[in-house]
Design an enzyme around this catalytic site. Structure first.
Site, PDB file in Angstrom:
ATOM      1  N   ASP A 215       0.982  -1.275  -0.113  1.00 23.15           N
ATOM      2  CA  ASP A 215       0.030   0.016  -0.147  1.00 23.15           C
ATOM      3  C   ASP A 215       0.902   1.161  -0.011  1.00 23.15           C
ATOM      4  O   ASP A 215       0.546   2.152  -0.761  1.00 23.15           O
ATOM      5  CB  ASP A 215      -1.033  -0.108   1.241  1.00 23.15           C
ATOM      6  CG  ASP A 215      -0.647  -0.551   2.438  1.00 23.15           C
ATOM      7  OD1 ASP A 215       0.677  -0.544   2.665  1.00 23.15           O
ATOM      8  OD2 ASP A 215      -1.214  -0.637   3.439  1.00 23.15           O
TER       9      ASP A 215
ATOM     10  N   ARG B  11      20.206  13.562 -33.135  1.00 21.94           N
ATOM     11  CA  ARG B  11      19.033  14.081 -33.958  1.00 21.94           C
ATOM     12  C   ARG B  11      19.507  14.725 -35.465  1.00 21.94           C
ATOM     13  O   ARG B  11      18.683  14.210 -36.408  1.00 21.94           O
ATOM     14  CB  ARG B  11      18.474  15.506 -33.455  1.00 21.94           C
ATOM     15  CG  ARG B  11      17.245  16.194 -33.996  1.00 21.94           C
ATOM     16  CD  ARG B  11      16.729  17.622 -33.601  1.00 21.94           C
ATOM     17  NE  ARG B  11      15.320  17.852 -34.119  1.00 21.94           N
ATOM     18  CZ  ARG B  11      15.556  18.381 -35.173  1.00 21.94           C
ATOM     19  NH1 ARG B  11      16.461  18.541 -35.885  1.00 21.94           N
ATOM     20  NH2 ARG B  11      14.435  18.630 -35.672  1.00 21.94           N
TER      21      ARG B  11
ATOM     22  N   LYS C  13      -0.399  -6.536   9.244  1.00 19.66           N
ATOM     23  CA  LYS C  13       1.220  -6.692   9.522  1.00 19.66           C
ATOM     24  C   LYS C  13       1.501  -7.152  10.555  1.00 19.66           C
ATOM     25  O   LYS C  13       1.129  -7.049  11.913  1.00 19.66           O
ATOM     26  CB  LYS C  13       1.954  -5.063   9.052  1.00 19.66           C
ATOM     27  CG  LYS C  13       3.310  -5.177   8.903  1.00 19.66           C
ATOM     28  CD  LYS C  13       3.611  -3.613   8.495  1.00 19.66           C
ATOM     29  CE  LYS C  13       5.157  -3.655   8.306  1.00 19.66           C
ATOM     30  NZ  LYS C  13       5.393  -2.394   7.484  1.00 19.66           N
TER      31      LYS C  13
ATOM     32  N   PHE D 278      15.077  11.438 -21.618  1.00 14.08           N
ATOM     33  CA  PHE D 278      14.105  10.744 -20.795  1.00 14.08           C
ATOM     34  C   PHE D 278      14.272   9.475 -20.292  1.00 14.08           C
ATOM     35  O   PHE D 278      13.657   9.013 -19.554  1.00 14.08           O
ATOM     36  CB  PHE D 278      12.667  10.837 -21.811  1.00 14.08           C
ATOM     37  CG  PHE D 278      12.494  12.568 -22.095  1.00 14.08           C
ATOM     38  CD1 PHE D 278      13.075  13.546 -21.466  1.00 14.08           C
ATOM     39  CD2 PHE D 278      11.956  12.669 -23.306  1.00 14.08           C
ATOM     40  CE1 PHE D 278      12.808  14.649 -21.733  1.00 14.08           C
ATOM     41  CE2 PHE D 278      11.813  13.742 -23.606  1.00 14.08           C
ATOM     42  CZ  PHE D 278      12.168  14.948 -23.226  1.00 14.08           C
TER      43      PHE D 278
ATOM     44  N   HIS E 217      18.431  11.918 -29.583  1.00  8.88           N
ATOM     45  CA  HIS E 217      18.772  13.564 -29.467  1.00  8.88           C
ATOM     46  C   HIS E 217      19.510  13.600 -28.280  1.00  8.88           C
ATOM     47  O   HIS E 217      19.579  14.495 -27.422  1.00  8.88           O
ATOM     48  CB  HIS E 217      17.388  14.069 -28.974  1.00  8.88           C
ATOM     49  CG  HIS E 217      16.335  14.182 -30.077  1.00  8.88           C
ATOM     50  ND1 HIS E 217      15.929  12.950 -30.607  1.00  8.88           N
ATOM     51  CD2 HIS E 217      15.799  15.150 -30.813  1.00  8.88           C
ATOM     52  CE1 HIS E 217      14.869  13.099 -31.628  1.00  8.88           C
ATOM     53  NE2 HIS E 217      14.757  14.583 -31.662  1.00  8.88           N
TER      54      HIS E 217
ATOM     55  N   GLU F 248       8.050   6.801 -18.805  1.00  5.68           N
ATOM     56  CA  GLU F 248       9.358   6.053 -19.267  1.00  5.68           C
ATOM     57  C   GLU F 248       9.790   4.923 -18.139  1.00  5.68           C
ATOM     58  O   GLU F 248      10.418   4.010 -18.636  1.00  5.68           O
ATOM     59  CB  GLU F 248      10.524   6.965 -19.453  1.00  5.68           C
ATOM     60  CG  GLU F 248      10.332   8.089 -20.435  1.00  5.68           C
ATOM     61  CD  GLU F 248       9.316   9.392 -20.182  1.00  5.68           C
ATOM     62  OE1 GLU F 248       9.067   9.303 -19.063  1.00  5.68           O
ATOM     63  OE2 GLU F 248       8.969  10.079 -21.077  1.00  5.68           O
TER      64      GLU F 248
END
Lengths: 657, 657
Positions: free
Chosen positions: B157, B507, B253, B416, B440, B391
């Site tokens: 959680d 690029r 728990k 990224f 890039h 990503e």
């Protein structure tokens, strides 16, 4: 009606400027910009309380453009309003400035980049998903200032897929940072095509409502809807008990120019005939909407600038031992061994008492990093922010707190700092003086295994520390204290330094080195632990202690190396070069990471000077695993004291061959 | 009733084992483990279809324990069942094996770590928030296999606060990867205290429902509720039109031992009297529940092992020029200049046609990375996964696809990729042969500015590439092709190599170097672009072309350096050392990143051998900004051809002093 007509007129004017300046630049995102034309007009001309002559003033409302690529619309407004730009001597921005978009000598960068001279933006954005966390940090800073500033954050619909957005929303809800006004710009297109249905306006609104927001689902090109949604936010921004407002705006990519809407033109400058047509279409749209600018209809409100006076008294900081007694657990003040993470907690707490700018963040591991010493101190109440298990939000939030005038220390396991490396890179673009502390670094935590070990962190941060700021000083420092005294002193040094730092602490208690009393620990420094003559061993952090043990082994063989605790990157290169020369030109570096750290740095120093040096590097050369004891793990990785001693002797032998 | 009594009995047995083995280890998370006792019992003894003798067999159901710290409960079950463990020669796990938990020579690591010999876990977990994405990748792989395997993923959680969980949920919904069964373990406590209300079972269930899941909110210690929720998942797992199932389980728990529940005992081994008491309490609980194990009541179902036969025909791969003609855009086949990113797309598509294992993922930038050439090919339908702007999920999902038997290529901007560095580190712990491609990279993209530029990436990946796998080979390769031919060949090499790789593309269109035809590009290789004698210039990627221009400038001054395109890390160290020797011991490295890359690697080679070498390193030494043209940016960073030529001459002069 007058209001709507004025907003339309201004929005169209801005959309045209955005088209023109991206055409001049030959690249950019004019259609994304147009989708924000009305939202930005209402915000920047009518709603946000700020001073165009001091856009970075504390107490002002701020705009964080999380979907940074849409920035031309903000540049258009800034040029029209004449918001101040420039590094050092500033000036009022003009249309000519805007037309220099993306030029190498322009303050107007391709994505929001305040450090290059556009202070209206509080932070660099453009790597998506980070803005809302920054806005949350700004809102917390404003609250700490007893201010009422509001932080508007515009987020793209495609961008909302970044998990960090959810992290930020949860953080805002939990900390009641309702000064943040999240505005989702739903123009329906990402870079490669249509947005997922999961990020449709309806879907986003439903999710936000379920999470706890009061959502205003509006037409993002309807001036009065925008105004009333923002007014609704104004009413709850400084409350703690209302439901917070979020705005979901349906917008049109390429608004006002039908020819730009027939296909997805993401990130394309419009030039030539297509530009002429798009501009004409915007004029048509203006006629259709009876758009008419009326002076006085929109007026930028003045911020209620107010800031609590703050006295920073670093001269009152206690000494290391005093601090342990005053702020540590029982027995720490007389300890011979103490974990560096514990000394960090003590230092953080000590700083809290003398420096009201210091705030702390942690990711549900404060009882491991020892930031809990700060968190649990009733005198420091309200200055600790539990970020839970969401490190990306934590780090960007720290950027917001920094921009809001605070000195944020953000801690978690070093391994989990990795989660926020992209956020950290963006913080460096902002030149944000955030203090990052990773605990449980390297392999000495042993039992929990590699999923909890920070290993490529030194290489990553060293590469950033090799960059310089405008004054020619290192942009970022990497600190690896070997003992508790060093960790204490370096934490204080981090607070004094106006720049970003990353400090690496370890889990086990380690000896407090005896010769530490006379040594000053400072950014860029090192300490000579033992002076010898046969070779130079350079170690950092936990490995300094293994190296000390190796010295004893080597002494039995009659070998007396010099041992340097190289706790800072960068460091005094001349001094280290001199030490290498003075020690037979034999250098052994010892690190508990994947390499690319101090060993590489020394190799660079040596080769730059063409010194006759033979060097070996001990570091972690395979993926570690659990072991019940640090010694087991170090031995398995050939990094034990025995290994160090053996390598040192082989180094000397290799040189004789 | 018999069923419930049997599950209770087994769950209590496992909870006791988990207590005992963490006590033996002196660390671990027994209370988290106990919260999963029933869920794991029902899954591993009754529901999951797998073969304990072949837990890693394709076609099996899998358990991804995203909250990796709870692993002792799974180890307990594996020891009890006798699931095979071991690297190389395997054996049935025993209780004695479990008691060696966290030992340096044990297969049973502190967190799930299959590479150390526990193949029941499909991937390493423990850095939180990643498991659900891995499960999604496994489910996609199973679907590609036309299999019906189900992927159970247990998430804490507190862990659900990680944004990646939301990324994974969205991905599962969008790709209808309903073979994934997300199970949220709501035991109410994180490491430092209670879970936020935002992650309460009710709140989680509401959010999941709003997102589109059919939620089963159950008592996680009620055997029949667990069974019926899992059965519900079984019914929708292979459909595409039902609402997917998610399970939210309320758990305790330290279940079964009241003395472990009175405070938050996260991550503490229970020893001595406390252990005795906890074990007694579990016996009491067994009596209270009338727990009784019945042989035959629970039985592990057999998987429907099935796998589409696949023929890999790399020998049919077209040559570079043929591939450009067949798979590229118009005019590419005769181009003199072509961006490396374009050649990557062509190679990826070519691979798709000959290697059915190759699949591709992208983060909404396929038209920039050129993975769109693969995505848009109708012959490759179903093998491209649009991950949108998320990503972290993409990279972990690639790990799942790899474990499912595929060769995943995951691409986005190099900047990224940084977003997923923690996920990538975990992939390395799994030794996952994922192929990462960042486009890039460096500064040549120019206009968009630093928020889009990958700069510390080479330092980060180089440090990982310095580690070795068990066979002594590099764990990971870093590839920086300088031209389209190299990018094409290296993409093919990545597919052939059974290990992780990171490739960096740029690029702009760049010249295809004339001497490329006879050169073989391979992992670990380099190419000599020009042989000279006065100095050695070593460059990579885009900077090779700047260096070529510098050669022309230098020639006018009568200086003739050797130029090496060092496109791979690691590389042939002896060969580079030899080249340095042959070129006056003068080395200039040229990179478009923050350093810590090839320049550092060469400094290490030189100092390890104590070579008489003087080296200089050109790399990005301040945070870049936008410029309209790569040349503007390079000049501003002192990385232009002129700068290279000047540095080269100064290097020679410095050596004469």
């Amino acid at each position: 009606m007058l209001y709507a007509r004025a907003v339309h007129a201004k929005a169209i004017q801005l959309a045209k400027i955005a088209l023109e300046i991206t055409a001049a630049a030959g690249s950019g995102h004019p259609t994304s910009a147009a989708s924000l034309a009305h939202l930005v007009t209402v915000l920047m001309y009518d709603h946000m309380r700020y001073d165009p002559d001091a856009p970075d003033a504390r107490g002002s409302d701020r705009l964080v453009l999380s979907e940074g690529h849409a920035c031309p619309i903000v540049y258009a407004a800034a040029a029209d309003i004449g918001i101040r730009i420039g590094q050092g001597p500033s000036r009022r921005m003009t249309l000519e400035d805007a037309t220099r978009l993306r030029q190498i000598d322009s303050e107007v960068d391709g994505h929001p980049n305040p450090a290059e001279g556009f202070p209206f933006f509080p932070a660099a954005t453009g790597s998506l998903g980070q803005g809302l966390s920054i806005a949350a940090g700004l809102a917390l800073a404003s609250r700490l200032d007893c201010g009422d500033a509001r932080m508007f954050c515009i987020i793209g619909d495609g961008e909302s897929r970044e998990g960090q957005i959810q992290e930020a929303l949860d953080f805002i809800l939990e900390h009641r940072a309702y000064g943040v006004c999240p505005i989702f710009n739903c123009n329906g297109y990402g870079q490669t095509g249509e947005i997922s249905d999961l990020q449709s306006p309806d879907s986003m609104a439903a999710r936000l409502e379920t999470s706890g927001f009061d959502v205003r689902l509006i037409d993002g090109h309807d001036p009065t809807s925008i105004r009333s949604a923002l007014d609704a936010h104004a009413r709850v921004a400084t409350t703690l008990d209302a439901r917070p407002i979020a705005i979901v705006a349906r917008t049109v990519k390429g608004w006002g120019s039908p020819s730009l809407q027939d296909r997805n033109l993401h990130g394309k400058a419009i030039t030539g005939d297509a530009l002429t047509r798009a501009l004409e279409e915007l004029d048509d749209t203006a006629r259709r909407l009876d758009a008419r600018w009326a002076v006085g209809e929109l007026r930028i409100p003045t911020p209620r600038t107010k800031q609590a006076p703050r006295t920073v008294r670093h001269e009152d900081l206690p000494s290391f031992r005093e601090a342990l007694e005053r702020y540590g657990d029982d027995g720490w003040d007389n300890a011979d061994t103490l974990a560096t993470r514990k000394a960090y907690g003590v230092a953080l707490r000590a700083l809290g008492h003398v420096d009201p700018r210091v705030v702390a963040l942690d990711g549900d591991v404060g009882n491991s990093t020892y930031s809990e010493l700060f968190a649990d101190d009733p005198d420091l109440e309200g200055r600790f922010f539990e970020c839970r298990i969401a490190e990306q939000n934590m780090m960007s939030c720290a950027v917001g707190l920094w921009k809001g005038g605070y000195v944020p220390f953000a801690s978690t396991f070093g391994k989990f700092v990795t989660r926020a490396y992209d956020q950290i890179e963006m913080a460096m673009v902002s030149r944000a003086a955030i203090k990052m502390v990773g605990s449980h670094c390297g392999v000495s935590l042993a039992a929990d295994g590699p999923s909890q070990m920070a290993l490529p962190d030194v290489a990553f941060f060293r590469s950033i520390s090799a960059t310089r700021n405008r004054a020619g000083a290192p942009l970022c420092y990497v600190l690896q204290p070997a003992d508790a005294r060093a960790a204490y002193e370096l934490t204080l040094a981090m607070a004094r330094h106006d720049g970003p730092c990353y400090m690496r602490t370890v889990r086990p208690d380690v000896p407090i080195l005896p010769n530490g009393d006379g040594v000053r620990f400072e950014l860029g420094g090192h300490r000579v632990v033992r002076t010898g003559e046969d070779a130079l061993i350079v170690a950092s952090g936990y490995m300094v202690h293994e190296a000390v043990k190796a010295l004893e082994i080597l002494a039995k063989h009659g070998v007396r190396p010099t041992l340097v605790d190289l706790y800072s990157l960068p460091f005094d290169e001349e001094a280290i070069a001199e030490l290498a020369r003075d020690n037979n030109g034999l250098v052994l570096s010892v690190e508990d990471n994947y390499g690319g750290g101090i060993g590489s740095a020394i190799a660079e120093v040596v080769t730059e000077r063409a010194l006759p040096v033979r060097a070996r590097r001990l570091h972690v050369r395979r993926v570690p695993k659990s072991g019940r004891d640090p010694d087991d793990v170090l031995a398995a990785l050939s990094l034990s004291a025995d290994d160090i001693a053996r390598e040192c002797m082989e180094l000397a032998k290799a040189d004789q061959r």
